[in-house]
Write an enzyme that holds these catalytic residues in place. Structure first.
Site, PDB file in Angstrom:
ATOM      1  N   CYS A 147       4.222   6.810   3.368  1.00  0.00           N
ATOM      2  CA  CYS A 147       3.970   8.268   2.812  1.00  0.00           C
ATOM      3  C   CYS A 147       5.758   8.195   4.310  1.00  0.00           C
ATOM      4  O   CYS A 147       5.104   7.599   5.119  1.00  0.00           O
ATOM      5  CB  CYS A 147       3.430   9.427   3.955  1.00  0.00           C
ATOM      6  SG  CYS A 147       2.085   9.887   3.118  1.00  0.00           S
ATOM      7  N   ALA A 173       1.911   8.585  -1.643  1.00  0.00           N
ATOM      8  CA  ALA A 173       1.355   9.532  -2.393  1.00  0.00           C
ATOM      9  C   ALA A 173       2.366  10.451  -2.785  1.00  0.00           C
ATOM     10  O   ALA A 173       3.238  10.986  -2.277  1.00  0.00           O
ATOM     11  CB  ALA A 173       0.363  10.418  -1.660  1.00  0.00           C
ATOM     12  N   TYR A 216      -8.202  14.311   1.678  1.00  0.00           N
ATOM     13  CA  TYR A 216      -7.517  14.913   0.318  1.00  0.00           C
ATOM     14  C   TYR A 216      -7.997  15.388  -0.174  1.00  0.00           C
ATOM     15  O   TYR A 216      -9.197  14.957  -0.234  1.00  0.00           O
ATOM     16  CB  TYR A 216      -6.324  14.462   0.076  1.00  0.00           C
ATOM     17  CG  TYR A 216      -5.091  13.485   1.196  1.00  0.00           C
ATOM     18  CD1 TYR A 216      -4.880  14.337   1.792  1.00  0.00           C
ATOM     19  CD2 TYR A 216      -4.612  12.423   1.421  1.00  0.00           C
ATOM     20  CE1 TYR A 216      -3.970  14.249   3.013  1.00  0.00           C
ATOM     21  CE2 TYR A 216      -3.900  11.785   2.904  1.00  0.00           C
ATOM     22  CZ  TYR A 216      -3.215  12.822   3.447  1.00  0.00           C
ATOM     23  OH  TYR A 216      -2.596  12.410   4.460  1.00  0.00           O
ATOM     24  N   ARG A 268      -8.440   5.199  -5.134  1.00  0.00           N
ATOM     25  CA  ARG A 268      -8.200   4.975  -3.810  1.00  0.00           C
ATOM     26  C   ARG A 268      -9.414   6.372  -3.076  1.00  0.00           C
ATOM     27  O   ARG A 268      -9.658   7.058  -3.833  1.00  0.00           O
ATOM     28  CB  ARG A 268      -7.084   4.700  -2.848  1.00  0.00           C
ATOM     29  CG  ARG A 268      -7.302   4.967  -1.553  1.00  0.00           C
ATOM     30  CD  ARG A 268      -6.148   4.566  -0.941  1.00  0.00           C
ATOM     31  NE  ARG A 268      -5.371   3.169  -0.437  1.00  0.00           N
ATOM     32  CZ  ARG A 268      -5.035   2.800   0.073  1.00  0.00           C
ATOM     33  NH1 ARG A 268      -3.733   3.778   0.789  1.00  0.00           N
ATOM     34  NH2 ARG A 268      -4.095   1.444   0.152  1.00  0.00           N
ATOM     35  N   GLN A 286       0.925   6.257  -6.487  1.00  0.00           N
ATOM     36  CA  GLN A 286      -0.298   7.241  -6.360  1.00  0.00           C
ATOM     37  C   GLN A 286       0.147   8.824  -7.070  1.00  0.00           C
ATOM     38  O   GLN A 286       0.717   8.818  -5.958  1.00  0.00           O
ATOM     39  CB  GLN A 286      -0.609   6.762  -5.177  1.00  0.00           C
ATOM     40  CG  GLN A 286      -2.580   7.367  -4.174  1.00  0.00           C
ATOM     41  CD  GLN A 286      -2.083   6.751  -3.010  1.00  0.00           C
ATOM     42  OE1 GLN A 286      -1.548   7.029  -1.969  1.00  0.00           O
ATOM     43  NE2 GLN A 286      -3.172   5.807  -2.926  1.00  0.00           N
ATOM     44  N   SER A 295       0.576  -1.141   0.059  1.00  0.00           N
ATOM     45  CA  SER A 295      -0.063  -0.290   0.227  1.00  0.00           C
ATOM     46  C   SER A 295       0.786   1.535   0.099  1.00  0.00           C
ATOM     47  O   SER A 295       2.141   1.343   0.455  1.00  0.00           O
ATOM     48  CB  SER A 295      -1.248  -0.005   1.075  1.00  0.00           C
ATOM     49  OG  SER A 295      -1.601   0.608   0.981  1.00  0.00           O
ATOM     50  N   PRO A 296       0.401   2.343  -0.363  1.00  0.00           N
ATOM     51  CA  PRO A 296       1.504   3.683  -0.391  1.00  0.00           C
ATOM     52  C   PRO A 296       1.604   3.852   1.133  1.00  0.00           C
ATOM     53  O   PRO A 296       0.565   3.992   1.766  1.00  0.00           O
ATOM     54  CB  PRO A 296       0.598   4.371  -1.320  1.00  0.00           C
ATOM     55  CG  PRO A 296      -0.794   4.059  -2.338  1.00  0.00           C
ATOM     56  CD  PRO A 296      -1.412   2.679  -1.351  1.00  0.00           C
ATOM     57  N   ARG A 312       1.775  -1.618   6.810  1.00  0.00           N
ATOM     58  CA  ARG A 312       2.184  -1.878   8.648  1.00  0.00           C
ATOM     59  C   ARG A 312       2.937  -2.966   8.705  1.00  0.00           C
ATOM     60  O   ARG A 312       4.162  -2.878   8.658  1.00  0.00           O
ATOM     61  CB  ARG A 312       1.330  -1.006   9.595  1.00  0.00           C
ATOM     62  CG  ARG A 312       1.164   0.323   9.929  1.00  0.00           C
ATOM     63  CD  ARG A 312       0.218   0.192  11.018  1.00  0.00           C
ATOM     64  NE  ARG A 312      -0.058   1.976  11.351  1.00  0.00           N
ATOM     65  CZ  ARG A 312      -1.023   3.359  10.807  1.00  0.00           C
ATOM     66  NH1 ARG A 312      -1.809   1.898   9.621  1.00  0.00           N
ATOM     67  NH2 ARG A 312      -0.789   4.172  11.085  1.00  0.00           N
TER      68      ARG A 312
END
Length: 376
Positions: free
Chosen positions: A25, A57, A181, A229, A99, A22-23, A323
């Site tokens: 940061c 992202a 966002y 997403r 992403q 998963s993206p 995670r």
């Protein structure tokens, strides 16, 4: 019956399995550029056997970053270090995804551990933009309401970034429309109080996202899968919810979206979210069933059997881990052992693999038609 290690095909892209990174940061960029940290972080997950590896992202404009340390893709120069990362990921038999994002009113904020709330301009911050002049919270910056010209310019920035990303070798493009966002801000009545064609009714609040998707789809070759997403719900009554998400998914499918990546929350500061193992998977299942579109499930997916059952039970087509992949970059290889599935290892690591483990072949050619078709 599909399972976690069954192959998958979307448009002209083949995936070795149904596991994606998963993206996430990393807050490690200077002026938006990827560096050695990004190479090591993303490369390790490709070595670990994931079929799809997403970047974090990546902001399509400088003011579209969450923090000054975010990854950016607003110029061709930003893709030069990313091309090396893409080559390595693909060389491990994984697919490289990116992403594309704009933080909207949640921009110009401190990275975790560096402070709270708004970063002042003197410290590298900026004035963010949003659908309406409504801040996320008292500690976040007050955004400027976007003009229609600014809206069109952001759509153009998404399209330009997508075109450059494909040219750089990325074979999956995702639009970030979740977590409070910019795209999500237009969807939710809590953050969108406009009275023009981009606010009010469902059709108006979804217009920004639909136009963004259409612009990106036009910029990409037909063979390139497009993910979006979404936050399937705000988790607050009167906000964006799963019923609206299902309808939006139907519309995005018609616009050429291949996968709805199903997350939730992020747009209301004090929303009560019932976090627990697989708590977002029902959103992926319902959208997949009712909108007839492929979905990705994510959120507290940690155990191999749990991930495998999501695929076997037709709740989603892909599982994305975050995670858990930070804790264990080699989770896919360990999951294969636990589930009794064959997962090839890199030649360099074969001496540590279970007896009889095959060597990982080079990246699967995109002309290979052996994988199972999914999506458009």
């Amino acid at each position: 019956m599909p399972h976690l290690f069954s192959k998958l095909r979307m448009r002209d892209v083949d995936f070795a399995n149904r596991i994606g990174v998963s993206p996430m940061c990393q807050y490690s960029s200077v002026d938006g550029y990827a560096n050695d940290w990004h190479f090591a972080h993303l490369g390790a997950r490709a070595v670990g056997g994931a079929g799809l590896v997403f970047t974090e992202a990546a902001a399509v404009t400088p003011e579209g970053r969450i923090s000054p340390q975010d990854l950016g893709v607003w110029s061709e120069r930003h893709f030069e270090p990313l091309e090396r990362i893409v080559r390595f990921i693909e060389g491990q038999g994984a697919r490289a995804g990116i992403q594309l994002a704009h933080a909207g009113r949640k921009g110009s904020t401190y990275r975790p551990g560096a402070g709270n709330g708004a970063v002042p301009e003197a410290a590298g911050g900026w004035r963010p933009v949003a659908p309406s002049a409504v801040p996320f919270s008292d500690s976040y910056p007050m955004p400027d309401e976007m003009t229609v010209d600014q809206i069109h310019a952001v759509h153009g920035a998404f399209a330009a970034a997508a075109e450059r990303a494909f040219a750089a070798g990325f074979r999956v493009i995702e639009i970030h429309a979740a977590h409070g966002y910019l795209n999500h801000e237009f969807l939710s009545p809590f953050s969108n109080r406009r009275v023009d064609a981009y606010g009010g009714s469902f059709d108006n609040r979804t217009r920004f996202v639909r136009e963004c998707v259409a612009a990106v789809r036009r910029a990409l070759p037909g063979r390139c899968p497009l993910f979006v997403r979404i936050s399937a719900t705000d988790w607050v009554e009167g906000g964006w919810d799963i019923d609206q998400s299902v309808e939006l998914a139907r519309q995005l499918l018609a616009l050429g979206v291949d996968v709805i990546d199903c997350s939730s929350g992020g747009n209301v500061e004090k929303a009560e979210i019932p976090v627990g193992p697989g708590y977002q998977t029902p959103f992926a299942e319902r959208i997949r069933r009712e909108a007839n579109v492929a979905t990705a499930a994510l959120g507290m997916i940690t155990a191999p059997a749990q991930a495998d059952q999501i695929i076997r039970n037709d709740q989603a087509d892909i599982v994305l881990l975050a995670r858990q992949m930070l804790r264990d970059p080699y989770w896919p290889l360990h999951a294969a052992q636990e589930l009794g599935q064959v997962a090839p290892w890199p030649r360099q690591y074969l001496r540590a693999a279970p007896s009889g483990t095959p060597e990982r072949a080079p990246a699967v050619a995109r002309s290979d038609r052996a994988a199972q078709p999914v999506g458009t």
